[in-house]
Design an enzyme around this catalytic site. Structure first.
Site, PDB file in Angstrom:
ATOM      1  N   SER A  40      -1.574 -58.104 -69.597  1.00 25.87           N
ATOM      2  CA  SER A  40      -0.200 -58.556 -70.183  1.00 25.87           C
ATOM      3  C   SER A  40       0.802 -57.925 -69.550  1.00 25.87           C
ATOM      4  O   SER A  40       1.878 -58.664 -69.722  1.00 25.87           O
ATOM      5  CB  SER A  40      -0.252 -58.326 -71.698  1.00 25.87           C
ATOM      6  OG  SER A  40      -0.408 -57.113 -72.035  1.00 25.87           O
ATOM      7  N   ASP A 334       7.575 -56.232 -78.696  1.00 28.03           N
ATOM      8  CA  ASP A 334       6.695 -56.363 -79.821  1.00 28.03           C
ATOM      9  C   ASP A 334       5.973 -55.013 -80.009  1.00 28.03           C
ATOM     10  O   ASP A 334       6.452 -53.898 -79.593  1.00 28.03           O
ATOM     11  CB  ASP A 334       5.695 -57.663 -79.706  1.00 28.03           C
ATOM     12  CG  ASP A 334       4.968 -57.480 -78.321  1.00 28.03           C
ATOM     13  OD1 ASP A 334       4.663 -56.211 -77.738  1.00 28.03           O
ATOM     14  OD2 ASP A 334       4.239 -58.336 -77.904  1.00 28.03           O
ATOM     15  N   HIS A 337       4.435 -54.396 -76.227  1.00 22.58           N
ATOM     16  CA  HIS A 337       4.771 -54.510 -74.959  1.00 22.58           C
ATOM     17  C   HIS A 337       6.303 -54.398 -74.656  1.00 22.58           C
ATOM     18  O   HIS A 337       7.115 -54.709 -75.705  1.00 22.58           O
ATOM     19  CB  HIS A 337       4.681 -56.068 -74.315  1.00 22.58           C
ATOM     20  CG  HIS A 337       3.495 -56.505 -74.481  1.00 22.58           C
ATOM     21  ND1 HIS A 337       2.807 -57.148 -75.763  1.00 22.58           N
ATOM     22  CD2 HIS A 337       2.338 -56.400 -73.652  1.00 22.58           C
ATOM     23  CE1 HIS A 337       1.514 -57.316 -75.535  1.00 22.58           C
ATOM     24  NE2 HIS A 337       1.209 -57.144 -74.431  1.00 22.58           N
TER      25      HIS A 337
END
Length: 363
Positions: A40, A334, A337
């Site tokens: 990610s 978040d 991240h």
């Protein structure tokens, strides 16, 4: 006569000096393309096309991206790979390979094969129903075949040989797999974390060798972040969560040990046919957490901007979530991240590595 000759020499010298100062500098060499593999931290939206909970193609993700579009990047804006692509002059952003709207030019200048939730252990990707590193490699081979049909075999090989490859993964292998959902199985197979680390590094070595066999000549391998400082990891640790949200040192130690071992292995793997580079993201992220409020302009370093900031990520960070007003004041977007601002800071610390890659195009 002597006086006239002297004046003439002075005029000539001034002309030479002036023209040398005003000549345009030689164009900086640039890669032909940027190819990205991983999780990610570098997924530009491949998971949008999968049946997986690991998605971010909805608000408030992408709030500060171009045209405020939630592309599937796990942040409010651009990723480090986007900044690298822009800095090197390749393109402004690196798109996801699975995006069906890609043009030939998009493909020729590089794409991201990365998938949020993936890792160097195949089981890690299985746990989140995402694209494994093995499948990412298969997609790259598929990409090569497409390009050979479009621009020819020789041109495709030249494009790949002049490209830069970036790999960024490993965090999910520990957080989601070894210490998480995969613990009942993985810890039986690898009774201690050192054995598991060695297994991951072996997989990385195999992946890098396969890239080289496919024509890659410049490969940058990104290390792990201070995993114990991720907001979600802090929240799930009872002691850290109740003691001023301090980093979980045992988890961060796993990352430092892994990074040292990885960097040394990359040195051992150096061959004449390809150049390998290690990219340290542990130090800049830890710097933002430890000194961010004092020196770097951040106000929140251990919670995310989205929701409570303690646990929200992916579907839990959604259009119904409360979101901070100014994400530039937060290290994390978040609970896992970084924000675009944090990613940009990481990029500035990696710029010497990028410059070294560019210089190697000359040498």
């Amino acid at each position: 006569m002597n006086y006239s000759l002297a004046v003439y020499h002075i005029i000539v010298l001034w002309f030479i000096f002036f023209t040398s100062q005003t000549q345009a500098p030689a164009a900086r060499p640039k890669p032909s393309a940027l190819f990205v593999f991983g999780d990610s931290t570098v997924d530009a939206g491949n998971n949008n096309f999968l049946r997986t909970p690991m998605k971010s193609n909805f608000p408030p993700y992408g709030r500060d991206f171009i045209n405020h579009i939630p592309t599937g990047r796990f942040s409010n804006g651009r990723l480090v790979t986007d900044f690298v692509a822009s800095y090197t002059g390749v393109k402004d952003i690196v798109p996801a390979y699975l995006d069906p709207t890609l043009t030939i030019q998009d493909l020729m200048t590089g794409v991201s094969f990365a998938s949020a939730g993936s890792g160097f252990d195949p089981m890690t990707a299985t746990l989140s129903s995402v694209i494994s590193m093995e499948q990412q490699m298969e997609y790259f081979k598929e990409y090569k075949s497409k390009m050979e049909m479009l621009i020819g075999k020789d041109n495709t090989l030249e494009l790949i040989q002049k490209a830069v490859f970036m790999l960024s993964a490993g965090t999910n292998d520990f957080i989601v797999n070894y210490y998480g959902l995969g613990e009942p199985v993985t810890q039986v197979m690898y009774p201690n974390v050192t054995a598991y680390r060695n297994y991951l590094i072996q997989n990385i070595q195999q992946f890098v060798k396969e890239l080289i066999n496919e024509g890659a000549q410049k490969i940058a391998m990104v290390g792990l972040p201070p995993m114990g400082c991720l907001p979600e990891v802090i929240t799930l640790n009872r002691y850290a969560a109740t003691h001023e949200r301090t980093c979980v040192e045992s988890m961060s130690y796993v990352a430092t040990d892994y990074n040292v071992y990885l960097e040394n292995k990359l040195k051992d793997m150096q061959i004449s046919e390809a150049k390998l580079y290690y990219a340290d993201i542990y130090t800049p992220i830890l710097d933002m957490i430890e000194f961010g409020t004092k020196k770097l302009g951040f106000e929140e370093v251990n919670i995310g901007c989205c929701g409570s900031g303690y646990v929200e990520a992916a579907a839990l960070c959604n259009m119904n979530s409360a979101v901070c007003e100014d994400a530039t004041k937060y290290v994390f977007w978040d609970a896992i991240h970084p924000t675009e601002q944090a990613y940009y800071y990481v990029f500035t610390t990696l710029r010497p590595v990028v410059d070294r890659v560019l210089n190697d195009y000359i040498n």
